[in-house]
Design a protein around this motif. Structure first.
Motif, PDB file in Angstrom:
ATOM      1  N   PHE A 132     -21.623  28.971 -19.476  1.00 28.61           N
ATOM      2  CA  PHE A 132     -21.831  29.689 -18.165  1.00 28.61           C
ATOM      3  C   PHE A 132     -22.411  30.637 -18.142  1.00 28.61           C
ATOM      4  N   LYS A 133     -23.319  31.196 -17.227  1.00 29.88           N
ATOM      5  CA  LYS A 133     -24.071  32.494 -17.388  1.00 29.88           C
ATOM      6  C   LYS A 133     -23.327  33.517 -16.856  1.00 29.88           C
ATOM      7  N   ASN A 134     -22.132  33.440 -16.077  1.00 28.54           N
ATOM      8  CA  ASN A 134     -21.347  34.751 -15.522  1.00 28.54           C
ATOM      9  C   ASN A 134     -20.034  34.112 -15.226  1.00 28.54           C
ATOM     10  N   ASN A 135     -19.257  35.230 -15.061  1.00 24.49           N
ATOM     11  CA  ASN A 135     -17.891  34.915 -15.007  1.00 24.49           C
ATOM     12  C   ASN A 135     -17.541  34.192 -13.566  1.00 24.49           C
ATOM     13  N   ASP A 136     -18.372  34.533 -12.535  1.00 26.05           N
ATOM     14  CA  ASP A 136     -18.207  33.812 -11.069  1.00 26.05           C
ATOM     15  C   ASP A 136     -18.502  32.458 -11.248  1.00 26.05           C
ATOM     16  N   ALA A 137     -19.400  32.015 -12.182  1.00 29.80           N
ATOM     17  CA  ALA A 137     -19.558  30.655 -12.108  1.00 29.80           C
ATOM     18  C   ALA A 137     -18.620  29.931 -12.936  1.00 29.80           C
ATOM     19  N   LEU A 138     -18.045  30.704 -13.890  1.00 29.63           N
ATOM     20  CA  LEU A 138     -16.775  29.985 -14.605  1.00 29.63           C
ATOM     21  C   LEU A 138     -15.464  30.021 -13.901  1.00 29.63           C
ATOM     22  N   LEU A 139     -15.316  31.086 -13.050  1.00 26.18           N
ATOM     23  CA  LEU A 139     -14.187  30.990 -12.214  1.00 26.18           C
ATOM     24  C   LEU A 139     -14.363  29.664 -11.022  1.00 26.18           C
ATOM     25  N   GLU A 140     -15.770  29.619 -10.520  1.00 25.71           N
ATOM     26  CA  GLU A 140     -15.721  28.531  -9.510  1.00 25.71           C
ATOM     27  C   GLU A 140     -15.573  27.235 -10.314  1.00 25.71           C
ATOM     28  N   GLU A 141     -16.215  27.166 -11.648  1.00 25.45           N
ATOM     29  CA  GLU A 141     -16.154  25.639 -12.019  1.00 25.45           C
ATOM     30  C   GLU A 141     -14.255  25.299 -12.567  1.00 25.45           C
ATOM     31  N   ILE A 142     -13.714  26.388 -12.969  1.00 31.93           N
ATOM     32  CA  ILE A 142     -12.186  26.210 -13.127  1.00 31.93           C
ATOM     33  C   ILE A 142     -11.545  26.035 -11.926  1.00 31.93           C
ATOM     34  N   GLN A 143     -11.889  26.493 -10.767  1.00 33.30           N
ATOM     35  CA  GLN A 143     -11.267  26.153  -9.370  1.00 33.30           C
ATOM     36  C   GLN A 143     -11.455  25.036  -8.990  1.00 33.30           C
ATOM     37  N   ARG A 144     -12.878  24.474  -9.083  1.00 33.52           N
ATOM     38  CA  ARG A 144     -12.927  23.106  -8.710  1.00 33.52           C
ATOM     39  C   ARG A 144     -12.361  21.983  -9.666  1.00 33.52           C
ATOM     40  N   GLU A 145     -12.218  22.276 -11.072  1.00 38.51           N
ATOM     41  CA  GLU A 145     -11.392  21.308 -12.022  1.00 38.51           C
ATOM     42  C   GLU A 145      -9.970  21.472 -11.667  1.00 38.51           C
ATOM     43  N   ARG A 146      -9.198  22.563 -11.305  1.00 33.74           N
ATOM     44  CA  ARG A 146      -8.147  22.282 -10.724  1.00 33.74           C
ATOM     45  C   ARG A 146      -7.943  21.659  -9.541  1.00 33.74           C
ATOM     46  N   GLY A 147      -8.806  21.573  -8.585  1.00 33.24           N
ATOM     47  CA  GLY A 147      -8.602  21.030  -7.394  1.00 33.24           C
ATOM     48  C   GLY A 147      -8.848  19.598  -7.777  1.00 33.24           C
ATOM     49  N   ARG A 148      -9.465  19.042  -8.554  1.00 30.70           N
ATOM     50  CA  ARG A 148      -9.653  17.542  -9.109  1.00 30.70           C
ATOM     51  C   ARG A 148      -8.269  17.341  -9.750  1.00 30.70           C
ATOM     52  N   GLU A 149      -7.821  17.969 -10.603  1.00 32.68           N
ATOM     53  CA  GLU A 149      -6.633  17.632 -11.161  1.00 32.68           C
ATOM     54  C   GLU A 149      -5.364  17.657 -10.430  1.00 32.68           C
ATOM     55  N   LEU A 150      -5.287  18.421  -9.498  1.00 31.23           N
ATOM     56  CA  LEU A 150      -4.015  18.558  -8.542  1.00 31.23           C
ATOM     57  C   LEU A 150      -4.224  18.098  -7.318  1.00 31.23           C
ATOM     58  N   LEU A 151      -5.528  17.409  -7.002  1.00 34.34           N
ATOM     59  CA  LEU A 151      -5.433  16.895  -5.609  1.00 34.34           C
ATOM     60  C   LEU A 151      -4.138  16.124  -5.107  1.00 34.34           C
ATOM     61  N   GLY A 152      -3.874  16.797  -3.816  1.00 33.94           N
ATOM     62  CA  GLY A 152      -2.852  16.261  -3.327  1.00 33.94           C
ATOM     63  C   GLY A 152      -1.368  16.681  -3.732  1.00 33.94           C
ATOM     64  N   GLU A 153      -1.335  17.450  -4.717  1.00 33.23           N
ATOM     65  CA  GLU A 153      -0.171  17.908  -5.284  1.00 33.23           C
ATOM     66  C   GLU A 153       0.394  19.326  -4.788  1.00 33.23           C
ATOM     67  N   PHE A 154       1.555  19.597  -4.504  1.00 33.67           N
ATOM     68  CA  PHE A 154       2.167  20.758  -4.044  1.00 33.67           C
ATOM     69  C   PHE A 154       1.857  21.998  -4.602  1.00 33.67           C
ATOM     70  N   GLN A 155       1.164  21.985  -5.946  1.00 32.11           N
ATOM     71  CA  GLN A 155       1.067  23.133  -6.607  1.00 32.11           C
ATOM     72  C   GLN A 155      -0.613  23.801  -6.062  1.00 32.11           C
ATOM     73  N   ARG A 156      -1.161  23.118  -5.603  1.00 33.45           N
ATOM     74  CA  ARG A 156      -2.595  23.235  -5.241  1.00 33.45           C
ATOM     75  C   ARG A 156      -2.736  24.545  -4.463  1.00 33.45           C
ATOM     76  N   LYS A 157      -1.658  24.545  -3.548  1.00 30.00           N
ATOM     77  CA  LYS A 157      -1.660  25.831  -2.376  1.00 30.00           C
ATOM     78  C   LYS A 157      -1.552  27.098  -3.436  1.00 30.00           C
ATOM     79  N   PHE A 158      -0.681  27.075  -4.285  1.00 33.65           N
ATOM     80  CA  PHE A 158      -0.187  28.157  -4.911  1.00 33.65           C
ATOM     81  C   PHE A 158      -1.486  28.859  -5.964  1.00 33.65           C
ATOM     82  N   ASP A 159      -2.275  27.784  -6.393  1.00 27.04           N
ATOM     83  CA  ASP A 159      -3.491  28.133  -7.166  1.00 27.04           C
ATOM     84  C   ASP A 159      -4.655  28.935  -5.979  1.00 27.04           C
ATOM     85  N   LEU A 160      -4.697  28.301  -4.932  1.00 24.62           N
ATOM     86  CA  LEU A 160      -5.502  28.865  -3.834  1.00 24.62           C
ATOM     87  C   LEU A 160      -5.208  30.320  -3.455  1.00 24.62           C
ATOM     88  N   VAL A 161      -3.740  30.433  -3.224  1.00 25.28           N
ATOM     89  CA  VAL A 161      -3.255  31.553  -2.636  1.00 25.28           C
ATOM     90  C   VAL A 161      -3.606  32.716  -3.885  1.00 25.28           C
TER      91      VAL A 161
END
Length: 83
Positions: free
Chosen positions: A1-30
């Motif tokens: 990844f070229k910068n920290n923002d791109a890395l964080l965005e990819e981590i957020q997307r990956e967590r979204g794919r892993e936790l789709l529909g699970e209760f913990q998802r809101k805590f990540d977004l918060v």
């Protein structure tokens, strides 16, 4: 990844794919501070959009607990919306 923002965005997307529909998802977004934005942008339910406010990111703290804490615990965001 070229910068920290791109890395964080990819981590957020990956967590979204892993936790789709699970209760913990809101805590990540918060934790990342993007709950309101992401929920509002990605919902197709007009009723939710009409009733969802930024202060709903956190639950209100019961009055009893605010009094016990001497006012140290309080979610002042609800005051902005008359709640």
């Amino acid at each position: 990844f070229k910068n920290n923002d791109a890395l964080l965005e990819e981590i957020q997307r990956e967590r979204g794919r892993e936790l789709l529909g699970e209760f913990q998802r809101k805590f990540d977004l918060v934790r990342w501070g993007i709950w309101y934005q992401m929920t509002y942008e990605y919902t197709n339910y007009p009723t939710l959009k009409d009733n969802m406010l930024p202060c709903h990111e956190y639950y209100p703290i019961p009055d009893k607990e605010v009094v016990y804490s001497g006012g140290a615990l309080d979610n002042k965001a609800y005051n902005e919306y008359g709640m």
